[in-house]
Design an enzyme around this catalytic site. Structure first.
Site, PDB file in Angstrom:
ATOM      1  N   GLY A   1       0.803  -1.219   0.000  1.00  0.00           N
ATOM      2  CA  GLY A   1       0.000   0.000   0.000  1.00  0.00           C
ATOM      3  C   GLY A   1       0.830   1.260   0.000  1.00  0.00           C
ATOM      4  O   GLY A   1       0.697   2.107  -0.871  1.00  0.00           O
ATOM      5  N   ASP A   2       1.687   1.418   1.008  1.00  0.00           N
ATOM      6  CA  ASP A   2       2.568   2.591   1.087  1.00  0.00           C
ATOM      7  C   ASP A   2       4.027   2.174   1.185  1.00  0.00           C
ATOM      8  O   ASP A   2       4.845   2.858   1.787  1.00  0.00           O
ATOM      9  CB  ASP A   2       2.186   3.473   2.278  1.00  0.00           C
ATOM     10  CG  ASP A   2       2.271   2.732   3.611  1.00  0.00           C
ATOM     11  OD1 ASP A   2       2.444   1.497   3.577  1.00  0.00           O
ATOM     12  OD2 ASP A   2       2.162   3.376   4.667  1.00  0.00           O
ATOM     13  N   GLU A   3       4.343   1.027   0.595  1.00  0.00           N
ATOM     14  CA  GLU A   3       5.702   0.486   0.625  1.00  0.00           C
ATOM     15  C   GLU A   3       6.299   0.443  -0.776  1.00  0.00           C
ATOM     16  O   GLU A   3       5.648   0.002  -1.720  1.00  0.00           O
ATOM     17  CB  GLU A   3       5.704  -0.917   1.236  1.00  0.00           C
ATOM     18  CG  GLU A   3       5.270  -0.939   2.692  1.00  0.00           C
ATOM     19  CD  GLU A   3       5.166  -2.352   3.232  1.00  0.00           C
ATOM     20  OE1 GLU A   3       5.230  -2.507   4.463  1.00  0.00           O
ATOM     21  OE2 GLU A   3       5.013  -3.302   2.420  1.00  0.00           O
TER      22      GLU A   3
END
Length: 316
Positions: A228-230
């Protein structure tokens, strides 16, 4: 005559040329009536042939005009040949009946010439259409491959493609004194932004982060979104470990600059973990594990920084 009519209708529809079908039908019915009237009243063959020739020559000239003005839509050379042969056929129809009236023996030669021109006309048109279909299929295949290997939101490589590209990165790393750095990046406090401002703003933040990641790395590096936010960056052809520190600091600076979405500023933080090939592992899975472990050390010590995995640290 119907073949010429169908040719013009087909070209007009294929190239989206506006035509009024009613007038085409009227023209076809008119020439059929001309032939029937010529047979009924015993019209001279020269006069009867003039009506047929005018119809065919007119429609062939029209077909040539469409092919010429739409030549850039397909292969220009092939459509130019279609236009040229159409015009030559129009001239052939406009003159053949006069020549045959004076020299009946020309009928066979005229028929052969017309047949050759028709073959050139249709083969060039067919080749242009088939090449266009081939181009569209190749473009569709390329787009499908992009969709299979790219993250749809950010346009970065996805995890599957990153794994495939890593093998190429190792080839570069086999050169003397060359290293590969696997950099694991996690956006700090992204969830509050996503929850408070909404998923649309969150998506814009992710896209902006991906764009900054691209700009802060080289064209030879691999950038991927793995969660997701990686994000992961795989940097190749590194001469010494100090270069890794420089890259990590550059990424930290680029990714933590204030970001504006819809006129509102958002301050991001990032936690970055780094592992090196071959010191910390020889497979991507091992290197990602070490980089992830290093990233969580930053998370646990206050976030917004970077840490390079040490050889003695446990992987899990």
């Amino acid at each position: 005559m119907l073949e010429k009519l169908c040719l013009v209708i087909g070209l007009a529809r294929f190239f989206e040329v506006p035509v009024r079908m009613r007038w085409l039908v009227i023209a076809a019915l008119g020439v059929e009536a001309w032939i029937f009237a010529g047979w009924a009243i015993g019209m001279p063959s020269l006069l009867r042939g003039a009506g047929v020739a005018a119809f065919n020559a007119g429609f062939l000239a029209w077909a040539g005009w469409i092919a010429w003005h739409r030549r850039d839509a397909l292969d220009p050379r092939l459509l130019s040949l279609t236009a040229l042969t159409s015009v030559l056929l129009a001239l052939h129809w406009a003159s053949a009946f006069l020549i045959i009236d004076r020299q009946p023996g020309w009928f066979t030669h005229g028929f052969m010439l017309g047949t050759l021109l028709v073959l050139a006309q249709y083969f060039s048109l067919l080749a242009a259409v088939l090449l266009s279909f081939q181009k569209r299929l190749l473009e569709a295949e390329s787009h499908a491959l992009d969709m299979a290997f790219q993250d749809p939101l950010t346009g970065l490589s996805n995890q599957r493609y990153m794994c495939a590209l890593f093998e190429n990165a190792l080839i570069l790393a086999t050169r003397p004194h060359q290293q590969v750095a696997v950099i694991f990046i996690d956006i700090d406090n992204f969830k509050p932004i996503n929850d408070r401002a909404g998923h649309r703003v969150g998506d814009e933040v992710l896209k902006a982060t991906a764009a900054r990641l691209r700009r802060a790395t080289r064209s030879t590096d691999i950038c991927a979104r793995v969660g997701g936010d990686e994000f992961v960056a795989i940097c190749t052809q590194l001469e010494q470990e100090e270069h890794v520190h420089e890259i990590a600091r550059k990424l930290l600076h680029a990714l933590t600059e204030v970001l504006e979405v819809d006129g509102k500023p958002y301050q991001l933080g990032v936690s970055i973990g780094v592992s090196l090939y071959p010191q910390h592992g020889t497979t991507l899975a091992e290197l990602l594990e070490c980089a992830d472990r290093a990233m969580y050390r930053i998370k646990g010590s206050g976030k917004n920084g970077y840490h390079i995995h040490a050889a003695g640290e446990p992987r899990a």
